[in-house]
Design an enzyme around this catalytic site. Structure first.
Site, PDB file in Angstrom:
ATOM      1  N   TYR A 146       0.835  -1.209   0.000  1.00 16.91           N
ATOM      2  CA  TYR A 146       0.000   0.000   0.000  1.00 16.91           C
ATOM      3  C   TYR A 146       0.869   1.257   0.000  1.00 16.91           C
ATOM      4  CZ  TYR A 146      -3.435   3.435   1.676  1.00 16.91           C
ATOM      5  OH  TYR A 146      -4.238   4.541   1.810  1.00 16.91           O
ATOM      6  N   LYS A 150       1.082   4.187  -2.878  1.00 21.37           N
ATOM      7  CA  LYS A 150       0.735   5.601  -2.654  1.00 21.37           C
ATOM      8  C   LYS A 150       1.959   6.508  -2.867  1.00 21.37           C
ATOM      9  CE  LYS A 150      -3.682   5.075  -1.570  1.00 21.37           C
ATOM     10  NZ  LYS A 150      -4.771   5.595  -2.398  1.00 21.37           N
ATOM     11  N   VAL A 179      -8.811   7.586   8.453  1.00 24.69           N
ATOM     12  CA  VAL A 179     -10.117   8.244   8.423  1.00 24.69           C
ATOM     13  C   VAL A 179     -11.179   7.201   8.765  1.00 24.69           C
ATOM     14  CG1 VAL A 179     -11.685   9.661   7.054  1.00 24.69           C
ATOM     15  CG2 VAL A 179      -9.247   9.596   6.470  1.00 24.69           C
TER      16      VAL A 179
HETATM   17  N1  LIG Z   1      -9.928   5.518   5.213  1.00 24.83           N
HETATM   18  C1  LIG Z   1      -8.677   5.789   5.502  1.00 24.83           C
HETATM   19  O1  LIG Z   1      -8.230   5.655   6.642  1.00 24.83           O
HETATM   20  C2  LIG Z   1      -7.742   6.300   4.422  1.00 24.83           C
HETATM   21  C3  LIG Z   1      -6.543   6.922   4.817  1.00 24.83           C
HETATM   22  C4  LIG Z   1      -5.674   7.388   3.830  1.00 24.83           C
HETATM   23  C5  LIG Z   1      -5.999   7.240   2.494  1.00 24.83           C
HETATM   24  N2  LIG Z   1      -7.171   6.627   2.157  1.00 24.83           N
HETATM   25  C6  LIG Z   1      -7.453   6.454   0.729  1.00 24.83           C
HETATM   26  O2  LIG Z   1      -8.711   7.044   0.449  1.00 24.83           O
HETATM   27  C7  LIG Z   1      -9.370   6.324  -0.574  1.00 24.83           C
HETATM   28  C8  LIG Z   1     -10.765   5.925  -0.107  1.00 24.83           C
HETATM   29  O3  LIG Z   1     -10.678   5.203   1.107  1.00 24.83           O
HETATM   30  P1  LIG Z   1     -12.020   4.756   1.867  1.00 24.83           P
HETATM   31  O4  LIG Z   1     -11.654   4.444   3.262  1.00 24.83           O
HETATM   32  O5  LIG Z   1     -13.094   5.713   1.578  1.00 24.83           O
HETATM   33  O6  LIG Z   1     -12.281   3.370   1.109  1.00 24.83           O
HETATM   34  P2  LIG Z   1     -13.671   2.591   0.902  1.00 24.83           P
HETATM   35  O7  LIG Z   1     -13.317   1.147   0.858  1.00 24.83           O
HETATM   36  O8  LIG Z   1     -14.691   3.066   1.869  1.00 24.83           O
HETATM   37  O9  LIG Z   1     -14.127   3.078  -0.535  1.00 24.83           O
HETATM   38  C9  LIG Z   1     -13.379   2.754  -1.678  1.00 24.83           C
HETATM   39  C10 LIG Z   1     -14.333   2.570  -2.829  1.00 24.83           C
HETATM   40  O10 LIG Z   1     -13.544   2.240  -3.974  1.00 24.83           O
HETATM   41  C11 LIG Z   1     -14.203   1.217  -4.682  1.00 24.83           C
HETATM   42  N3  LIG Z   1     -13.249   0.441  -5.471  1.00 24.83           N
HETATM   43  C12 LIG Z   1     -12.254  -0.362  -5.027  1.00 24.83           C
HETATM   44  N4  LIG Z   1     -11.647  -0.959  -6.054  1.00 24.83           N
HETATM   45  C13 LIG Z   1     -12.255  -0.512  -7.179  1.00 24.83           C
HETATM   46  C14 LIG Z   1     -12.087  -0.789  -8.557  1.00 24.83           C
HETATM   47  N5  LIG Z   1     -11.158  -1.649  -8.992  1.00 24.83           N
HETATM   48  N6  LIG Z   1     -12.886  -0.158  -9.446  1.00 24.83           N
HETATM   49  C15 LIG Z   1     -13.850   0.706  -9.023  1.00 24.83           C
HETATM   50  N7  LIG Z   1     -14.065   1.002  -7.719  1.00 24.83           N
HETATM   51  C16 LIG Z   1     -13.277   0.385  -6.821  1.00 24.83           C
HETATM   52  C17 LIG Z   1     -14.863   0.349  -3.616  1.00 24.83           C
HETATM   53  O11 LIG Z   1     -15.933  -0.421  -4.128  1.00 24.83           O
HETATM   54  C18 LIG Z   1     -15.323   1.402  -2.603  1.00 24.83           C
HETATM   55  O12 LIG Z   1     -16.640   1.839  -2.835  1.00 24.83           O
HETATM   56  C19 LIG Z   1      -8.473   5.142  -0.916  1.00 24.83           C
HETATM   57  O13 LIG Z   1      -7.669   5.469  -2.027  1.00 24.83           O
HETATM   58  C20 LIG Z   1      -7.610   5.011   0.320  1.00 24.83           C
HETATM   59  O14 LIG Z   1      -6.363   4.403   0.062  1.00 24.83           O
HETATM   60  C21 LIG Z   1      -8.051   6.152   3.076  1.00 24.83           C
END
Ligand SMILES: NC(=O)c1ccc[n+]([C@@H]2O[C@H](COP(=O)([O-])OP(=O)(O)OC[C@H]3O[C@@H](n4cnc5c(N)ncnc54)[C@H](O)[C@@H]3O)[C@@H](O)[C@H]2O)c1
Length: 241
Positions: A146, A150, A179
């Site tokens: 991961y 990133k 988050v």
């Molecule tokens: N939540 C955290 O703590 C956090 C922290 C830092 C960065 N992020 C980044 O933020 C972004 C969103 O995180 P989140 O927690 O909202 O995730 P989440 O799992 O709630 O939502 C991600 C969405 O992406 C969709 N997805 C995944 N693979 C896919 C694909 N191949 N094609 C189309 N859609 C696809 C999933 O179906 C889901 O609806 C991610 O890139 C994650 O790495 C999240």
């Protein structure tokens, strides 16, 4: 001014849904792409264009984007938000898992950008926002794939900013720390991840999706045309860039 249009990947839930709703609240026409139906998002946004597609599949990306362009006629903003963040000991990370993480988190933003570029260029104005992670700074030992994906996305952001600047398109990244989304709760949160990050933070509470909204709106703002190639670290003081 003409109505701006935006496309958010991974818009079914979590940060993507928050971003889609925030952009709609700012007057953007919004479309979302996700692997799954975006029923809740669609229920919150008037005239939402919902595309169910896999952002790692070039054909599905192309066909999905064609539907968006059919509705909007143009495109201005792309938010590369879809991502996966599995946790595992490095020794247990298989080549298949490594490739899956790279494909969703790094290759898909490339495929999406490649597909939308002619439309942003035709519009003569564009904003691309890549959702990275503060993991690039904190380097968690159980998220090697991961973190690498990133870090790659941040490199992609910088170089792409250089490439697309001449077309009036800015490219920036936002790097959140943990988050509280349903996926984060279920995965990294289950191992005490929230408590761990909270202990490192200057801000004494857990980050919520809404904490990223003002940064997204700032980056896509008309007035942010001189901000490009940057990574905005929104981490409550848990990591500094
Ligand atoms: N939540 C955290 O703590 C956090 C922290 C830092 C960065 N992020 C980044 O933020 C972004 C969103 O995180 P989140 O927690 O909202 O995730 P989440 O799992 O709630 O939502 C991600 C969405 O992406 C969709 N997805 C995944 N693979 C896919 C694909 N191949 N094609 C189309 N859609 C696809 C999933 O179906 C889901 O609806 C991610 O890139 C994650 O790495 C999240």
């Amino acid at each position: 001014m003409e109505t701006r249009t935006a496309l958010v990947t991974g818009a079914a839930q979590g940060l993507g849904r928050e971003f889609a709703v925030a952009l709609a609240g700012r007057g953007y026409r919004v479309a979302g792409i996700d692997l799954v139906p975006q029923t809740e998002t669609a229920g919150l946004i008037l005239d939402y264009v919902e595309v169910v597609a896999d952002v790692t599949d070039e054909t599905q990306v192309r066909e999905g984007l064609a539907r968006v362009i059919e509705q909007f006629g143009t495109l201005h903003v792309l938010v590369n938000n879809a991502g996966v963040y599995p946790e595992s000991a490095f020794e247990d990370t298989t080549p298949e898992e490594w490739r899956r993480v790279m494909r969703v988190n790094l290759e898909a933003p490339f495929l999406m950008t490649r597909a939308v570029l002619p439309h942003l260029r035709a519009a003569g104005w564009g904003r691309i926002v890549n959702i990275a992670s503060a993991a690039v700074l904190t380097a968690p030992p159980t998220m090697v794939a991961y973190t690498a994906s990133k870090a790659g996305l941040i490199g992609f952001t910088r170089s792409l900013a250089s490439a697309l600047g001449p077309y009036g398109i800015t490219v920036n990244a936002i790097a959140p720390s943990m988050v509280r989304t349903a996926t984060a709760e279920r995965t990294v949160g289950a191992d005490g991840g929230f408590e761990h990050v909270l202990a490192q933070q200057a801000v004494p509470r857990v980050q919520l999706p809404g904490d990223l909204v003002s940064t997204l709106l700032y980056v896509v703002d008309e007035g942010s045309g001189f901000l490009t190639g940057q990574t905005l670290n929104v981490a409550g003081g848990s990591a500094y860039l």
